[in-house]
Design an enzyme around this catalytic site. Structure first.
Site, mmCIF file in Angstrom:
data_model
loop_
_atom_site.group_PDB
_atom_site.id
_atom_site.type_symbol
_atom_site.label_atom_id
_atom_site.label_comp_id
_atom_site.label_asym_id
_atom_site.label_seq_id
_atom_site.Cartn_x
_atom_site.Cartn_y
_atom_site.Cartn_z
ATOM 1 N N ASP A 1 0.824 -1.214 0.000
ATOM 2 C CA ASP A 1 0.000 0.000 0.000
ATOM 3 C C ASP A 1 0.861 1.269 0.000
ATOM 4 O OD1 ASP A 1 -2.453 1.342 0.048
ATOM 5 O OD2 ASP A 1 -3.302 -0.040 1.520
ATOM 6 N N ASP B 1 -10.028 3.640 -3.693
ATOM 7 C CA ASP B 1 -10.749 2.463 -3.205
ATOM 8 C C ASP B 1 -12.176 2.363 -3.754
ATOM 9 O OD1 ASP B 1 -8.443 2.208 -1.772
ATOM 10 O OD2 ASP B 1 -9.423 1.983 0.173
HETATM 11 C C1 GLA Z 1 -6.019 1.257 1.323
HETATM 12 C C2 GLA Z 1 -6.130 0.293 0.162
HETATM 13 C C3 GLA Z 1 -7.255 -0.694 0.428
HETATM 14 C C4 GLA Z 1 -6.997 -1.453 1.726
HETATM 15 C C5 GLA Z 1 -6.797 -0.461 2.877
HETATM 16 C C6 GLA Z 1 -6.317 -1.148 4.140
HETATM 17 O O1 GLA Z 1 -7.121 2.087 1.440
HETATM 18 O O2 GLA Z 1 -6.343 0.981 -1.041
HETATM 19 O O3 GLA Z 1 -7.395 -1.602 -0.658
HETATM 20 O O4 GLA Z 1 -5.860 -2.254 1.581
HETATM 21 O O5 GLA Z 1 -5.845 0.541 2.550
HETATM 22 O O6 GLA Z 1 -6.109 -0.249 5.190
#
Ligand code: GLA
Length: 374
Positions: free
Chosen positions: A126, A183
């Site tokens: 991430d 997301d």
């Molecule tokens: C980010 C990523 C998500 C998930 C969260 C976990 O937002 O884009 O896909 O992995 O972190 O905290």
């Protein structure tokens, strides 16, 4: 060696977020097998954020939370491997994970070794809390290099959400896939937005470093962490078809222990999965019907000479959409027919006077695998 086709699996985040534990992972793995999802191609079981303790151990190593994972991660990996599945885990390139757990910044080589010793096959990496003095491309290169030196084949799933023009540098890092968007959430607006985001980056996916449009929301029906209002069946079908046609990795995000029949049938659609898993991995191209943004036709050339043609209606009213054989690379003079069938309904399609057309309800799609008939 990691297969050079976009990976398929299940990930904990969309539904469970921090509510994860060993039993959830093992039972979901069992269900992946019992439901036929594994047979359909889903092989990675990925534990996302929130698996670790907040502090490293005295040797500077990451520690799985013993309340959530009482037998540690090697135990989980062994369980999955014994059943022919692969094990994915999660860390972050910045100073903390997005949920505030320890990240791998500056500890890439130690963590890569730890993941290898646990039997990890896939690392989602991430981008939260990136220090301003560090560049994204440097951080992903570091982890890719650490993984390449860890003694185990571990797929690197970069997750920098398309930030800092990820598409320009991700190919040089050695990552196997890259997140092109922010997301996903479980709503039609989110699906539509993520598809629009692809229009300008279609040349940056395909073999080498797959464009990851984010995890699937099919079957969430408004439940779980990113569960909002949910989508209609047509919207989930369109979402899945777009991810397949555009060659995105397919990471299921719903609770597979409680899938309804429609969810299972969408997620195991063999015609769409065969397009997503196509061994040539050619990049798709876009035709905007009549120049209209909301009526994309995505086309992809497949192994063996077939052509995948997906008509999508992102608008709120029905639409009739068509393309010509000429648009698909078949000159009129070739004198050939295009013949195929639709992935969800099995309905046949033949080119009529060199034209392929589809009548689409609002928020619906039709995806055809067309053969060139001489
Ligand atoms: C980010 C990523 C998500 C998930 C969260 C976990 O937002 O884009 O896909 O992995 O972190 O905290």
């Amino acid at each position: 060696m990691i297969k050079n086709i976009p990976p398929m699996g299940w990930n904990t985040w969309n539904t469970f977020a921090e509510n994860i534990n060993e039993s959830l992972i093992l039972r979901s793995a069992d269900e992946l097998i019992a439901s036929g999802l594994k047979a359909a191609g889903y092989e990675y079981v990925v534990i996302d954020d929130c698996w670790a303790l907040r502090e490293r151990d005295k040797d500077g190593r990451l520690v799985p939370d013993p309340e959530k994972f009482p037998h540690g991660m090697k135990y989980v990996a062994d369980y999955l491997h014994e059943r022919g599945l692969k094990f994915g885990m999660y860390s972050c390139a910045g100073l903390m994970t997005c949920a505030g757990y320890p990240s791998s910044f500056g500890r890439e080589f130690t963590d890569a070794e730890t993941f290898a010793s646990w039997g990890v096959d896939f690392l989602k990496y991430d981008y939260c809390f990136k220090p301003i003095f560090a560049e994204g491309k440097t951080l992903y290169r570091r982890m890719a290099l650490a993984l390449a030196n860890c003694g185990r084949d571990i797929l690197l799933s970069a997750c920098s959400w398309g930030a800092d023009n990820t598409h320009e540098w991700i190919g040089s890092t050695g990552a196997n896939m890259w997140r092109s968007t922010g997301d996903i959430v479980d709503s039609w607006e989110s699906v539509k937005e993520l598809i629009y985001r692809q229009y300008d980056i279609l040349p940056y996916g395909g073999v080498g470093c797959f464009n990851d449009m984010d995890m699937l929301i099919v079957g969430m029906n408004g439940r779980g962490h990113v569960g909002l209002k949910g989508c209609t069946e047509n919207e989930y079908k369109l979402h899945f078809a777009a991810w397949c046609l555009l060659g995105s990795p397919l990471m299921i995000g719903c609770d597979i222990r409680n899938m309804d029949a429609s969810t299972k049938s969408i997620l195991t659609n063999a015609d769409l999965i065969s397009i997503q898993q196509d061994p040539r991995g050619v990049r798709p191209f876009l035709i905007k019907f009549a120049g209209i943004e909301g009526l994309p036709v995505f086309v992809r050339y497949l192994f063996g000479g077939d052509i995948a043609v997906g008509f999508f209606n992102l608008l709120d009213e029905p639409a009739n959409v068509w393309v010509t054989a000429e648009d698909l690379g078949v000159p009129v003079q070739a004198g050939v027919m295009l013949e195929g069938k639709e992935a969800y309904t099995g309905e046949g399609m033949r080119s009529q006077n060199g034209v392929l057309s589809a009548a689409l309800p609002a928020h619906a799609c039709k995806v055809y695998r067309m053969k060139v008939v001489k």
